[in-house]
Design a protein around this motif. Sequence first.
Motif, short mmCIF file in Angstrom:
data_model
loop_
_atom_site.label_atom_id
_atom_site.label_comp_id
_atom_site.label_asym_id
_atom_site.label_seq_id
_atom_site.Cartn_x
_atom_site.Cartn_y
_atom_site.Cartn_z
N ARG A 79 34.08 45.30 42.47
CA ARG A 79 34.61 44.45 43.49
C ARG A 79 34.17 43.04 43.52
O ARG A 79 32.82 42.77 43.29
N ALA A 80 35.03 42.06 43.52
CA ALA A 80 34.51 40.68 43.56
C ALA A 80 33.58 40.38 44.57
O ALA A 80 33.44 40.86 45.81
N ASP A 81 32.56 39.72 44.42
CA ASP A 81 31.53 39.39 45.29
C ASP A 81 31.85 38.17 45.91
O ASP A 81 31.88 37.01 45.61
N CYS A 82 32.49 38.38 47.23
CA CYS A 82 33.22 37.23 48.26
C CYS A 82 32.00 36.22 48.44
O CYS A 82 32.33 35.06 48.69
N ALA A 83 30.90 36.80 48.73
CA ALA A 83 29.68 36.05 49.38
C ALA A 83 29.56 34.94 48.17
O ALA A 83 29.17 33.85 48.45
N ALA A 84 29.12 35.37 46.83
CA ALA A 84 29.12 34.49 45.80
C ALA A 84 30.30 33.40 45.71
O ALA A 84 30.02 32.29 45.20
N LEU A 85 31.58 33.80 45.94
CA LEU A 85 32.58 33.08 45.70
C LEU A 85 32.52 31.85 46.78
O LEU A 85 32.78 30.79 46.44
N GLU A 86 32.15 32.34 47.74
CA GLU A 86 32.00 31.17 49.21
C GLU A 86 31.21 30.13 48.80
O GLU A 86 31.21 29.03 49.12
N SER A 87 30.01 30.64 48.16
CA SER A 87 28.92 29.78 47.95
C SER A 87 29.20 28.76 46.66
O SER A 87 28.70 27.59 46.87
N ALA A 88 30.18 29.37 45.92
CA ALA A 88 30.48 28.46 44.65
C ALA A 88 31.39 27.33 44.83
O ALA A 88 31.63 26.60 43.99
N ILE A 89 32.21 27.68 45.91
CA ILE A 89 33.32 26.57 45.99
C ILE A 89 32.77 25.31 46.29
O ILE A 89 31.93 25.25 47.23
N THR A 90 33.49 24.29 45.78
CA THR A 90 33.02 22.80 45.76
C THR A 90 34.43 22.09 46.09
O THR A 90 35.63 22.62 46.00
N PRO A 91 34.48 21.05 46.58
CA PRO A 91 35.43 20.16 46.97
C PRO A 91 36.39 20.02 45.50
O PRO A 91 37.44 19.60 45.48
N GLN A 92 35.73 20.12 44.19
CA GLN A 92 36.60 20.13 43.12
C GLN A 92 37.17 21.36 42.50
O GLN A 92 37.78 21.31 41.49
N THR A 93 36.76 22.53 43.20
CA THR A 93 37.47 23.78 42.84
C THR A 93 38.81 23.54 42.87
O THR A 93 39.44 23.18 43.92
N GLY A 94 39.83 23.73 41.81
CA GLY A 94 41.07 23.64 41.62
C GLY A 94 41.94 25.06 41.77
O GLY A 94 43.04 25.29 42.21
N VAL A 95 41.15 26.11 41.00
CA VAL A 95 41.64 27.56 40.62
C VAL A 95 40.70 28.45 41.03
O VAL A 95 39.55 28.43 40.51
N ILE A 96 41.17 29.42 41.63
CA ILE A 96 40.35 30.89 41.65
C ILE A 96 41.12 31.87 40.94
O ILE A 96 42.21 32.07 41.34
N ALA A 97 40.76 32.55 40.06
CA ALA A 97 41.31 33.47 39.33
C ALA A 97 40.66 35.06 39.42
O ALA A 97 39.58 35.08 39.37
N ALA A 98 41.38 35.90 39.93
CA ALA A 98 40.96 37.30 40.08
C ALA A 98 42.07 38.10 39.84
O ALA A 98 43.42 38.19 39.89
N MET A 99 41.66 39.31 39.23
CA MET A 99 42.43 40.53 38.80
C MET A 99 42.97 41.36 40.31
O MET A 99 42.19 41.39 40.93
#
Length: 364
Positions: free
Chosen positions: A121-141
């Motif tokens: 399953r997706a590592d949501c903690a890693a996702l939240e840490s990686a988000i920046t103001p430049q993030t435009g799209v998050i892709a997940a199955m």
Amino acid sequence: MIYLDYQATTPLAPEAREAMLRWLGGPDSDTFGNPHSPHRMGRMAAAAVEAAREQVAALFPPGGRVIFTSGGTEALNLALRGTTGDVLTFATEHAAVLDCARAVEAQARGFTVLPVLGDGRADCAALESAITPQTGVIAAMAVNNEIGVIHPLDAVAAAARQAGALLLVDAVQAAGKLAPPEGADLIAISAHKLHGPKGIGALWVRDGVSLAPLILGGGQEGGLRSGTLSPALCAGFGAAARIAGERREEDRAHLERLWNRARDAFAGWELNGSAVHRWHGNLNLRKQGLDVARLMSDCRTVMLAAGSACASGSGRPSHVLKAIGLADAEAKSSIRLGFGRYTTMADLEAAATAIITAAREQGI
């Protein structure tokens, strides 16, 4: 032969085949018109396309439009390459997402691949840490094609909303089987994974989301996907979508019976990926020391996969199995069994007997 490779493709539903036949159109028929032509035959074909579009739209949430594509791969490419901002995705995504990295980076956009947890399953903690103001799209199955694991899309959607980013969901393995994902802005599906024809898919685009086209020409599909649509493929897709909606609970109950029997039959084999957060039409197993190539040769009448259908024959360990922490030897000793609507209990039991017997002959 016994077909247990439903993640690669599914048998064409009789209802879909019947819907397609009318629109294949021989010279003595009035059903071979170009759906983009203004005359009567063209309008007839266009009406068939739009009827199919409504049937496919029922697989998605309200408040969006359906763009027909050649399949899930094109739909995902359009969503990723037609948007703006950096992309965040996960290590177990399909190659149709991961292989867009170079094209996205050529647009001067970032493309970051995030880890998954040991259960896939997706590592949501890693996702939240990686988000920046430049993030435009998050892709997940929604459902992983190799190990059947279901991502925590609610949490991923919440992260996307908080970041002001779009959520792209690859629902190729989930469409017609699970409820449509809430909070998505873009959803990609493929007809042949839900008992429709090969060669057609769709991208659902939430109202208000803008995309740049990949394919230029006649401006079809609202200017997003130029090219003449096939009324026959659209009609088959629409019929398959309708049947999937009507049979969803019946199909799910059938799968539960198959899943429980398969788990009993393969007691002692290790399950790859979460046993809880999982689609039960996908059974990805491993047995230490198993020679999968020999197994497949010995079980020629059983159609199974040694990994994802897209990677089979490459000789490389599955990137999905590597991402959940399996060693090369463990990944290479794994098989995937996929079953669904038209799989009988007798077929499943015969296949399990053949596979287990072949494994025992290897001393496994």
